[in-house]
Design a protein around this motif. Structure first.
Motif, mmCIF file in Angstrom:
data_model
loop_
_atom_site.group_PDB
_atom_site.id
_atom_site.type_symbol
_atom_site.label_atom_id
_atom_site.label_comp_id
_atom_site.label_asym_id
_atom_site.label_seq_id
_atom_site.Cartn_x
_atom_site.Cartn_y
_atom_site.Cartn_z
ATOM 1 N N PRO A 1 40.614 37.913 41.674
ATOM 2 C CA PRO A 1 39.695 38.749 40.895
ATOM 3 C C PRO A 1 38.422 38.036 40.479
ATOM 4 O O PRO A 1 37.355 38.640 40.440
ATOM 5 C CB PRO A 1 40.532 39.136 39.664
ATOM 6 C CG PRO A 1 41.947 38.948 40.066
ATOM 7 C CD PRO A 1 41.968 37.865 41.085
ATOM 8 N N ARG A 2 38.511 36.739 40.144
ATOM 9 C CA ARG A 2 37.341 36.031 39.634
ATOM 10 C C ARG A 2 36.234 35.894 40.670
ATOM 11 O O ARG A 2 35.075 35.722 40.308
ATOM 12 C CB ARG A 2 37.748 34.633 39.133
ATOM 13 C CG ARG A 2 38.748 34.632 37.975
ATOM 14 C CD ARG A 2 38.265 35.500 36.825
ATOM 15 N NE ARG A 2 39.186 35.478 35.689
ATOM 16 C CZ ARG A 2 39.736 36.544 35.162
ATOM 17 N NH1 ARG A 2 39.492 37.734 35.693
ATOM 18 N NH2 ARG A 2 40.517 36.456 34.112
ATOM 19 N N ASN B 1 31.710 39.139 30.114
ATOM 20 C CA ASN B 1 32.877 39.888 30.573
ATOM 21 C C ASN B 1 32.939 39.892 32.096
ATOM 22 O O ASN B 1 31.905 39.873 32.777
ATOM 23 C CB ASN B 1 32.814 41.341 30.079
ATOM 24 C CG ASN B 1 32.906 41.445 28.568
ATOM 25 O OD1 ASN B 1 33.981 41.539 28.003
ATOM 26 N ND2 ASN B 1 31.753 41.417 27.906
ATOM 27 N N TRP B 2 34.169 39.902 32.609
ATOM 28 C CA TRP B 2 34.371 40.048 34.046
ATOM 29 C C TRP B 2 34.124 41.514 34.416
ATOM 30 O O TRP B 2 34.765 42.410 33.881
ATOM 31 C CB TRP B 2 35.795 39.674 34.436
ATOM 32 C CG TRP B 2 36.148 38.243 34.162
ATOM 33 C CD1 TRP B 2 36.975 37.766 33.194
ATOM 34 C CD2 TRP B 2 35.683 37.104 34.882
ATOM 35 N NE1 TRP B 2 37.063 36.397 33.258
ATOM 36 C CE2 TRP B 2 36.278 35.956 34.286
ATOM 37 C CE3 TRP B 2 34.833 36.919 35.977
ATOM 38 C CZ2 TRP B 2 36.035 34.666 34.741
ATOM 39 C CZ3 TRP B 2 34.592 35.637 36.426
ATOM 40 C CH2 TRP B 2 35.194 34.531 35.820
ATOM 41 N N THR B 3 33.205 41.748 35.339
ATOM 42 C CA THR B 3 32.853 43.105 35.737
ATOM 43 C C THR B 3 33.141 43.304 37.215
ATOM 44 O O THR B 3 32.575 42.604 38.054
ATOM 45 C CB THR B 3 31.363 43.393 35.475
ATOM 46 O OG1 THR B 3 31.081 43.144 34.099
ATOM 47 C CG2 THR B 3 31.018 44.825 35.814
ATOM 48 N N PRO B 4 34.052 44.224 37.557
ATOM 49 C CA PRO B 4 34.381 44.463 38.972
ATOM 50 C C PRO B 4 33.134 44.743 39.790
ATOM 51 O O PRO B 4 32.275 45.529 39.386
ATOM 52 C CB PRO B 4 35.298 45.689 38.919
ATOM 53 C CG PRO B 4 35.841 45.697 37.535
ATOM 54 C CD PRO B 4 34.774 45.140 36.645
ATOM 55 N N THR B 5 33.046 44.124 40.937
ATOM 56 C CA THR B 5 31.833 44.178 41.745
ATOM 57 C C THR B 5 32.168 44.307 43.219
ATOM 58 O O THR B 5 33.106 43.685 43.708
ATOM 59 C CB THR B 5 30.997 42.898 41.532
ATOM 60 O OG1 THR B 5 30.667 42.784 40.155
ATOM 61 C CG2 THR B 5 29.722 42.916 42.351
ATOM 62 N N GLU B 6 31.413 45.107 43.890
ATOM 63 C CA GLU B 6 31.530 45.196 45.343
ATOM 64 C C GLU B 6 30.856 43.976 45.954
ATOM 65 O O GLU B 6 29.683 43.712 45.707
ATOM 66 C CB GLU B 6 30.846 46.474 45.837
ATOM 67 C CG GLU B 6 31.024 46.726 47.321
ATOM 68 C CD GLU B 6 30.375 48.037 47.720
ATOM 69 O OE1 GLU B 6 29.176 47.987 48.056
ATOM 70 O OE2 GLU B 6 31.039 49.077 47.689
#
Length: 510
Positions: A89-90, A105-110
């Motif tokens: 995930p990181r 914050n960890w933000t989901p990214t393409e």
């Protein structure tokens, strides 16, 4: 963070998005990007330790250089990275600052791999060697970071034949993503034995010190040493500074150009010294480093006194009572080895707080800089210093208090504490276990790997890592502080020879 790039590098525009499915089932979509399964929104906050790596003066990157024995095909590398890297995930999340909370914050990214894989056009000047071109390219990379609009890592592929390899891979990973043990585990999990292409590399099993399991006197000594070390740690935060030697950098050295120099030591030579002196390989590595730094500093001070007659190295030019300390980085995971991390990454298991991430502390270790008549005394002194630190809980306490200060007073205060420690000491020292197997990485046979860091407010970092039958020393030196890092390696190498000769003489007399 300065997100500019070295000359001749061109990156395509970033493609990001917060839609995706399947963390461990990531797949290549029609646009050529990989997506991971996270809900919309900012996602979970970074850990307190990861947050600190965004503070001024501690905005640090891990940099890894891997030399391979064949020309690099970017499509092959992209395929291999997708199999492991993007399932974590990181590496598929951007870090976004929440203006309300002031936290990252960890933000989901393409993730579009073409945005992270850089293939520069290198022009071979007739006046420059390929090795020097690679060295300069790496030095330029240490002045920049990855743009904040994407996951904070990239990989540079240099198809240039050097004295040691046919191609070079340069990996930059922001330290907030993981520590050196995590990143080394990631590399080894992406590697396979040459002797058995289906098997992960083997790494040495590291045993914890048994000092905390001993008798009452040892328990009392452990508590006493920890108290003394924490008092000295607090003094260093507030006022206690190292001597202003030619190795001591100013506080604003972070993203200034750093030169990476690597050298090799035979494990057989180190084991020969180990046989002569009752010490660990870690003690010997530290002792040799201190001997080399003493020799190098003596040379630097001697050059400042050129009017004196006689060869520089035949006299002792060192000032008396030099205070010179290093941060000795320590893996504080409950299980100290990296085997579990490798298996977790290889099988795409979800990382846990006790495995992936920044689970490291450090101890402030004094280095005895002086010229010694008996070269083996460097090893004995190093062993005594390390044994003293083993009988202390300084490193885990530093980690605990960093988290506590972050929670109570915020990461800016915790970052300032670390910044004061780093700037009041002289260098960083790290020793990460590698593998004794010859390996392939991303399908290419590895000639060498060389990990280090940049961005820290210190002019010097020494990393040591093992590969097959050698120890690889990696010197990361800020140019304006240490203009001749190759000379520093020469002095370390000469010190090894002197220590080895002394060990041979000692063995013959017994």
């Amino acid at each position: 963070m300065d997100a500019s790039l070295p000359p001749n590098i061109s990156l395509r525009s970033v493609k990001t998005g917060r839609e995706g499915r399947g963390l461990c089932c990531d797949s290549l979509n029609e646009s050529g990007s990989y997506r991971s399964d996270h809900e919309d929104g900012l996602g979970e906050p970074l850990s307190p330790i990861a947050q600190m790596f965004h503070e001024p003066g501690t905005d640090v990157y891990i940099l890894g250089v891997v030399g391979v024995k064949a020309k690099i095909d970017p499509d092959v590398v992209k395929e291999k990275l997708a199999e492991v890297l993007l399932k974590l995930p990181r590496f598929s999340s951007s870090q976004v600052l929440d203006p309300k909370s002031g936290k990252w914050n960890w933000t989901p990214t393409e993730v579009n791999l073409d945005d992270h894989i850089v293939i520069p056009e290198l022009k071979l000047d007739n006046m420059e060697s390929p090795d020097k071109i690679v060295e300069d390219y790496i030095a330029d990379l240490t002045t920049t970071g990855v743009p904040d609009s994407r996951p904070l890592w990239d990989l540079h592929l240099l198809n240039i034949k050097t004295s040691e390899s046919e191609g070079v891979m340069i990996f930059r990973v922001h330290h907030s993503i993981g520590d050196g043990v995590s990143i080394m585990s990631l590399m080894l999990a992406s590697s396979r034995k040459i002797s058995d292409p289906q098997m992960l590399p083997t790494v040495p099993v590291v045993k914890r010190s048994s000092s905390v399991k001993l008798g009452l006197w040892h328990q009392v000594k452990l508590v006493w040493n920890t108290i003394i070390d924490l008092i000295l740690f607090l003094a260093t935060v507030l006022f206690l500074k190292d001597t202003e030697t030619p190795l001591k950098a100013g506080p604003n050295i972070g993203y200034k150009r750093r030169v990476l120099v690597k050298g090799y030591m035979s494990l057989d030579d180190v084991k020969l010294v180990k046989k002569a002196v009752d010490a660990t390989i870690n003690d010997i590595v530290l002792g040799i480093s201190v001997a080399g730094l003493s020799r190098y500093l003596n040379r630097r001070y001697g050059n400042e006194r050129k009017s004196e007659r006689g060869p520089i190295m035949e006299k002792n030019h060192l000032p008396k009572h030099i205070r010179l300390r290093t941060q000795l980085w320590v893996n504080i995971r409950p299980v100290p080895g990296i085997q579990e991390l490798m298996e977790m990454v290889d099988k795409c298991k979800n990382p846990t707080a006790s495995t992936w991430g920044n689970n490291i502390g450090y101890a402030v270790l004094p280095l005895a800089i002086q010229l010694r008549e008996d070269p083996l005394d460097y090893i004995r002194q190093a062993k005594a210093s390390v044994d003293r630190k083993k009988a202390s809980l300084e490193a885990p306490c530093v980690y605990f208090f960093a988290k506590l200060i972050s929670k109570l007073f915020g990461t800016k205060v915790a970052g300032l504490v670390n910044f004061n420690i780093f700037t009041n000491c002289t260098l960083w020292f790290s020793n990460v276990p590698g593998t004794s197997d010859r390996i392939t990485y991303c399908g290419y046979e590895v000639s060498y790997y060389a990990p280090t860091c940049f961005g820290q407010p210190n002019g010097l970092m020494i990393n040591v890592v093992s590969y097959v039958d050698k120890l690889i020393f990696v010197i990361s030196a800020a140019e304006e502080t240490i203009p001749d890092p190759h000379q520093m390696w020469d002095d370390i190498e000469v010190s090894l020879k002197l220590i080895k000769d002394a060990a041979l003489a000692s063995t013959k007399t017994h």
